[in-house]
Design a protein around this motif. Structure first.
Motif, PDB file in Angstrom:
ATOM      1  N   THR A 130      43.296  50.079  18.248  1.00 32.41           N
ATOM      2  CA  THR A 130      43.736  50.199  16.867  1.00 32.41           C
ATOM      3  C   THR A 130      43.634  48.868  16.147  1.00 32.41           C
ATOM      4  O   THR A 130      43.389  48.822  14.966  1.00 32.41           O
ATOM      5  N   TRP A 134      38.425  51.984  34.816  1.00 33.74           N
ATOM      6  CA  TRP A 134      38.833  53.323  35.220  1.00 33.74           C
ATOM      7  C   TRP A 134      38.839  54.285  34.052  1.00 33.74           C
ATOM      8  O   TRP A 134      38.948  55.478  34.224  1.00 33.74           O
ATOM      9  N   LEU A 135      38.762  53.728  32.865  1.00 31.21           N
ATOM     10  CA  LEU A 135      38.848  54.564  31.681  1.00 31.21           C
ATOM     11  C   LEU A 135      37.504  54.654  30.992  1.00 31.21           C
ATOM     12  O   LEU A 135      36.726  53.717  31.020  1.00 31.21           O
ATOM     13  N   GLU A 192      38.488  57.005  25.722  1.00 28.00           N
ATOM     14  CA  GLU A 192      39.868  57.317  26.084  1.00 28.00           C
ATOM     15  C   GLU A 192      40.806  56.212  25.627  1.00 28.00           C
ATOM     16  O   GLU A 192      42.013  56.376  25.628  1.00 28.00           O
ATOM     17  N   VAL A 193      40.209  55.092  25.312  1.00 24.81           N
ATOM     18  CA  VAL A 193      41.019  53.949  24.935  1.00 24.81           C
ATOM     19  C   VAL A 193      40.961  53.801  23.425  1.00 24.81           C
ATOM     20  O   VAL A 193      39.892  53.742  22.846  1.00 24.81           O
ATOM     21  N   SER A 194      42.096  53.770  22.806  1.00 29.45           N
ATOM     22  CA  SER A 194      42.088  53.631  21.359  1.00 29.45           C
ATOM     23  C   SER A 194      42.416  52.199  20.989  1.00 29.45           C
ATOM     24  O   SER A 194      43.507  51.715  21.242  1.00 29.45           O
ATOM     25  N   LEU A 229      34.377  44.547  26.235  1.00 28.96           N
ATOM     26  CA  LEU A 229      35.188  45.577  26.888  1.00 28.96           C
ATOM     27  C   LEU A 229      34.587  45.977  28.226  1.00 28.96           C
ATOM     28  O   LEU A 229      35.296  46.202  29.200  1.00 28.96           O
TER      29      LEU A 229
END
Lengths: 152, 217
Positions: B50, B41-42, B46-48, B34
């Motif tokens: 799933t 930017w994230l 903040e990123v889920s 990742l």
């Protein structure tokens, strides 16, 4: 932090200048996202969150939503009620080769189902932005309304 | 906006490489994947995610050349040791990850090397040992010194780097070093035929990546 490059709120003409254009704005401004002769994407396709380049212009073909490969896309947020995206996109972009992507992430095949893999942004992992149906090995689909366009 | 993340899109792809991330569970392989991004930017939280990401297709610029990588993450599989030869087949680069705050993950690298040697399709495959979570240095929980890591890498004849997916330290370097080394090792990729080396069919059977001049399009 404003993460999305929101080009224009009111003026449709401004939506075509610089930055990336959402599907909704492009549609409202009558921007031709589909190249009429080839039915391919007229513009580079980017992640709507981090601007990562997903597909270069001209490499994907428009795929109507009512085709055999159609599959509902889960909400792009954890709470479906807050999702701004419809389950069934207006149409999709299809490529026949996973190497046609510039940047993209593939989830593991969803177990217990039909082994569908969902597609995500390779840089920020947001998704799903599309899917790869196991029953159509040569179809990799991106929802037209879950990405942004480099309208130039 | 010119940045390493968005190179000129009209430039030709020099080559396509297949990279693998291997190592024990919990060493941060998925986080490395990742964080291997030029312009996040994230924040990760903040990123889920799933559904876990299995692999990525990613463009990387190294020394003014564009390479398209397929990067495979073993997350979730390695616990059951069900990695098959198809996972290794055709890979030109392997990133072996351990956790500097967990000695056992370092010692297990030997097992990963054994598996790699068993299944790897080329002796020339480029390997880098990555000591991840080096941000844990300051909190006094480090169990593997940099010196130990370097010595092991030297013994195994591989590249070595310490990284932190948390602070991004070294993450891009780890991938770039592997790509650079593969690019310097023509025997690994110049025999590639067909328009899309690295591509695989996702329904079990892998595509022929070392075909003998037969166009698969």
């Amino acid at each position: 932090m404003d993460m999305i490059t929101d080009i224009s709120t009111a003026n449709p003409a401004a939506a075509a200048v610089g930055g990336l254009t959402s599907y909704a704005k492009a549609t409202k401004a009558a921007v031709q996202l589909v190249q009429p002769q080839t039915l391919t994407n007229s513009y580079d396709i980017h992640c709507s969150m981090c601007r990562s380049l997903v597909l270069k212009r001209g490499v994907a073909k428009k795929q109507p939503s009512d085709s055999a490969v159609q599959l509902p896309l889960p909400a792009a947020t954890q709470d479906p009620s807050t999702s701004t995206y419809p389950l069934v996109p207006g149409y999709l972009w299809v490529v026949n080769d996973m190497m046609a992507f510039e940047n993209v992430g593939f989830t593991k095949a969803v177990p217990g189902g039909d082994d569908t893999r969902y597609l995500s942004c390779a840089d920020c992992d947001i998704g799903p932005i599309g899917y790869h149906p196991a029953r159509v090995p040569k179809a990799f689909l991106i929802a037209a309304d879950r990405v942004r366009y480099n309208v130039v | 906006m010119p940045s390493p993340a968005s190179p000129p899109t009209d430039q030709e792809i020099t080559a396509t490489f297949k990279l693998l991330l291997i190592g024990d569970s919990g060493t941060g392989k998925s986080s490395l994947l990742l964080r291997f991004t030029d312009d996040t930017w994230l924040q990760p939280d903040e990123v889920s995610a799933t559904i876990g990401v299995d692999f990525k297709v990613k463009i990387v610029n190294v020394e003014d050349k564009r390479y398209k990588l397929t990067i495979w993450d073993t997350a979730g599989q390695e616990r059951f040791r069900t990695l098959t030869s198809s996972y290794y087949r055709g890979a030109q680069g392997v990133i072996l990850v351990y956790d500097v705050s967990n000695r056992q993950t370092f010692e297990h690298l030997q097992l990963w090397f054994t598996e790699l040697d068993t299944y790897s399709s080329s002796r020339d495959v480029i390997k880098i040992i990555v000591g991840n979570k080096c941000d844990k240095d300051t909190s006094g929980v480090r169990e593997v010194s940099r010196k130990d890591g370097e010595a092991f890498a030297r013994r195994m004849g591989t590249l070595f780097i310490e990284t932190s997916a948390k602070t991004k330290t070294g993450v891009r370097d780890a991938f770039v070093e592997v790509v650079r080394k593969i690019a310097e090792t023509p025997s690994l990729w110049q025999k590639q035929q067909g328009p899309r080396p690295g591509a695989v069919l996702l329904n079990g059977e892998e595509e022929e990546v070392e075909s003998s001049g037969v166009c698969s399009c």
